[in-house]
Design an enzyme around this catalytic site. Structure first.
Site, PDB file in Angstrom:
ATOM      1  N   PHE A   1      -0.158  -4.469  -9.315  1.00 46.13           N
ATOM      2  CA  PHE A   1      -0.743  -5.056  -8.869  1.00 46.13           C
ATOM      3  C   PHE A   1      -1.896  -5.573  -9.495  1.00 46.13           C
ATOM      4  O   PHE A   1      -2.313  -5.585 -10.617  1.00 46.13           O
ATOM      5  CB  PHE A   1      -1.624  -4.585  -7.336  1.00 46.13           C
ATOM      6  CG  PHE A   1      -0.013  -3.644  -6.411  1.00 46.13           C
ATOM      7  CD1 PHE A   1       0.067  -4.649  -5.459  1.00 46.13           C
ATOM      8  CD2 PHE A   1      -0.214  -2.540  -7.156  1.00 46.13           C
ATOM      9  CE1 PHE A   1       0.921  -4.053  -5.068  1.00 46.13           C
ATOM     10  CE2 PHE A   1       1.011  -1.726  -6.018  1.00 46.13           C
ATOM     11  CZ  PHE A   1       1.159  -2.744  -5.217  1.00 46.13           C
TER      12      PHE A   1
ATOM     13  N   SER B   1       2.253   1.011  -8.401  1.00 44.53           N
ATOM     14  CA  SER B   1       3.125   2.517  -7.710  1.00 44.53           C
ATOM     15  C   SER B   1       4.594   2.626  -8.356  1.00 44.53           C
ATOM     16  O   SER B   1       4.186   1.607  -9.421  1.00 44.53           O
ATOM     17  CB  SER B   1       2.967   1.494  -6.264  1.00 44.53           C
ATOM     18  OG  SER B   1       1.790   1.688  -5.978  1.00 44.53           O
TER      19      SER B   1
ATOM     20  N   HIS C   1       0.482   6.540  -7.269  1.00 47.53           N
ATOM     21  CA  HIS C   1       0.586   5.513  -6.991  1.00 47.53           C
ATOM     22  C   HIS C   1      -1.435   5.497  -7.778  1.00 47.53           C
ATOM     23  O   HIS C   1      -1.875   6.580  -7.532  1.00 47.53           O
ATOM     24  CB  HIS C   1       0.087   5.560  -5.715  1.00 47.53           C
ATOM     25  CG  HIS C   1       1.072   5.130  -4.633  1.00 47.53           C
ATOM     26  ND1 HIS C   1       1.949   4.087  -4.866  1.00 47.53           N
ATOM     27  CD2 HIS C   1       1.507   6.530  -3.916  1.00 47.53           C
ATOM     28  CE1 HIS C   1       3.194   4.602  -3.886  1.00 47.53           C
ATOM     29  NE2 HIS C   1       3.107   5.636  -3.394  1.00 47.53           N
TER      30      HIS C   1
ATOM     31  N   GLU D   1       1.157  -0.886  -0.081  1.00 45.91           N
ATOM     32  CA  GLU D   1       0.130  -0.239   0.031  1.00 45.91           C
ATOM     33  C   GLU D   1       0.625   1.572  -0.354  1.00 45.91           C
ATOM     34  O   GLU D   1       1.167   1.576   0.813  1.00 45.91           O
ATOM     35  CB  GLU D   1      -1.091   0.087   1.522  1.00 45.91           C
ATOM     36  CG  GLU D   1      -1.837  -0.756   1.261  1.00 45.91           C
ATOM     37  CD  GLU D   1      -2.258  -1.949   2.192  1.00 45.91           C
ATOM     38  OE1 GLU D   1      -1.223  -2.515   2.222  1.00 45.91           O
ATOM     39  OE2 GLU D   1      -3.287  -2.715   1.387  1.00 45.91           O
ATOM     40  N   SER D   2       1.341   1.814  -1.274  1.00 46.02           N
ATOM     41  CA  SER D   2       2.207   2.786  -1.547  1.00 46.02           C
ATOM     42  C   SER D   2       3.759   2.577  -1.202  1.00 46.02           C
ATOM     43  O   SER D   2       4.443   1.797  -2.027  1.00 46.02           O
ATOM     44  CB  SER D   2       1.525   3.851  -0.835  1.00 46.02           C
ATOM     45  OG  SER D   2       0.103   4.231  -0.892  1.00 46.02           O
TER      46      SER D   2
ATOM     47  N   CYS E   1      -2.488   3.922   1.575  1.00 49.62           N
ATOM     48  CA  CYS E   1      -3.384   3.899   1.130  1.00 49.62           C
ATOM     49  C   CYS E   1      -4.270   3.086   1.522  1.00 49.62           C
ATOM     50  O   CYS E   1      -3.801   1.933   2.461  1.00 49.62           O
ATOM     51  CB  CYS E   1      -3.498   4.065  -0.839  1.00 49.62           C
ATOM     52  SG  CYS E   1      -3.010   2.044  -0.998  1.00 49.62           S
TER      53      CYS E   1
END
Lengths: 127, 355
Positions: B239, B245, B258, B67-68, B82
């Site tokens: 992803f 990202s 992102h 996540e980021s 995030c």
């Protein structure tokens, strides 16, 4: 090369010796250009060691960019970690960064192919 | 609008440290970069994310997270996460590690975020900015006695910029960066309602085998992200089944993007560092490229620690692209200096919405 682990090159002489040996054996060499102060290098180190255990037919080397500054400059290493894939002294592929998937796939690809791949896979070629 | 989906809006934390040991600070100091990876992993575990890829240069370490992103400089850490991550839980272990392992103490802290698309999906304390501020206040040492929190408004109700800063000194300049030339500013851009066709670039193509590294590389190339700063080395990741990202490293400056491309809650963020001593047109070029990659219907640009004239260039860059400035708020914060928060709306989408 019966050793199945990552071999540290701590002198230019040791580095040159490994390169010269590969000219004769035609084996794939994967070099991890690393630095003690590089966090991403510590992240990928166990994965690189695991690849070395699983691929005894490939020579896995480790070069500290501060220890062998001339070698890393000669091979154009700017970011850490940089992985160079060498066959008979020539770069056949490269991974810049601690990229687990890419590293594993490229080891698998070049460990089995005798001829150096020139075209590469489409994803790499387009980048 | 989807009832619920992935929260693209990040929470962002920037911590600055100082110390006396030359091994840690100054031009040769390595400081926080010497923290062992297991310790960093524990911090990330508390936040609820993991490292997916990473790269470093002489100046700093850049990690792409599930996540980021995370950036580790010798005396500075930036974490941006995030989704429903617990970013503020990183503060206590980071302060402990910096102090015990590296002899570094915290001198300033900056926490920022936009408005969540799905606020009710957030865990405590992120449900309410007041709670986040209380949590921050309690996590920080008393030495950071100059503190300020504010929610900077916009004319678009769904956009507001939440800022909290704290510092050991009553100065608007960044503490701990005296040896730098100063003049550095940070741009934080949040974009929503991305152009649908462009957002599709951030979905994986059906292929035999998923490989986040190669798919990410492909997205960087086809979208034009690689051209935003051609000097930067990019560490990217795609992803499954969608989302992207990247971190860019260019000398001592980072940049990061992102993307959450799903229709109904599409979101993209862009962050970079610039200097007032750069070519004046650099910011303009960067903003134009970013807009062309995502074509968002709404966009917010937050400029931190800038001299007054940097953010005037933001409007100048975006208006010719059809993005109309809807609001501009300015406030001053300890350690961060001026924070300027501007929102922009695409002309065409406003017309469509009014129909």
């Amino acid at each position: 090369m019966s050793e199945e682990k990552v071999i540290g090159c701590h002198s230019v002489a040791a580095w040159t010796e490994h390169l010269e040996k590969s000219h004769v054996s035609k084996k794939l060499i994967v070099v991890d250009f690393t630095a003690t102060w590089c966090g991403p290098c510590r992240f990928i180190a166990p994965i690189f060691a695991e690849l070395a255990r699983k691929n005894p037919e490939v020579t896995f080397l480790k070069v500290d960019v501060d220890e062998l500054k001339t070698v890393s400059e000669e091979w154009g290493v700017e970011a850490m970690p940089t992985f160079l894939f060498l066959k008979e002294g020539k770069v056949v592929d490269k991974v810049v960064g601690a990229k687990k998937d890419e590293l594993q796939l490229k080891v698998a690809k070049h460990a089995t192919v005798d001829e150096p791949a020139t075209a590469g896979d489409p994803a790499t070629a387009s980048a | 609008m989807a009832v619920s989906g992935f929260e693209g809006f990040e929470k962002r934390l920037e911590l600055h440290f100082s110390g006396d040991d030359p091994k840690n600070v100054g031009s040769l100091g390595l400081g926080l970069r010497l923290l062992d990876f297991e310790s960093l992993q524990q911090v990330l575990h508390a936040v609820q994310c993991t490292v997916v890829s990473a790269v470093a240069n002489q100046h700093f370490d850049a990690y792409v997270l599930s996540e980021s992103s995370l950036f580790v400089y010798p005396t500075k850490i930036i974490i941006k996460t995030c989704g429903t991550t617990q970013l503020l839980k990183s503060i206590p272990p980071l302060l402990r590690l910096a102090s015990l392992d590296r002899g570094l103490t915290l001198v300033s802290c900056r926490y920022t975020r936009g408005n969540f698309i799905f606020p009710s999906a957030q865990p405590f304390p992120y449900t309410n900015f007041h709670n986040e501020v209380v949590y921050l206040e309690e996590s920080l040492p008393a030495t950071l006695c100059y503190r300020k929190a504010n929610v900077m408004p916009s004319k678009t109700p769904s956009h507001a910029w939440h800022v909290f800063t704290a510092s050991t000194q009553n100065t608007t300049c960044r503490v701990g960066e005296e040896d730098n030339d100063g003049g550095l500013f940070t741009l934080e851009i949040c974009m929503t309602e991305l152009d649908r066709n462009l957002a599709r670039n951030f979905f994986l193509r059906p292929s035999a085998k998923y490989d986040g590294d190669s798919a990410g590389k492909e997205m960087t190339a086809i979208t034009g992200i690689s051209e935003i700063n051609p000097r930067a080395l990019i560490c990217d990741f795609a992803f499954d089944p969608c989302g992207y990202s990247m971190n860019g490293i260019d000398g001592d400056r980072h940049s990061t993007i992102h993307v959450t491309p799903e229709d109904g809650y599409s979101y993209a963020s862009f962050e970079c560092v610039g200097s007032v001593y750069d070519d004046r047109d650099d910011v303009v070029r960067v903003l134009k490229k970013v807009v062309q990659i995502f074509r968002p219907a709404t966009m917010s640009v937050s400029t931190t620690c800038a001299s007054h004239e940097v953010w005037t260039r933001v409007t100048g860059a975006l208006e010719p692209l059809g993005l109309k400035c809807r609001s501009c708020a300015v406030d001053e914060f300890p350690a961060a200096g001026n924070v300027v928060y501007q929102t922009f709306v695409d002309h065409r989408s406003t017309e469509n919405n009014n129909k």
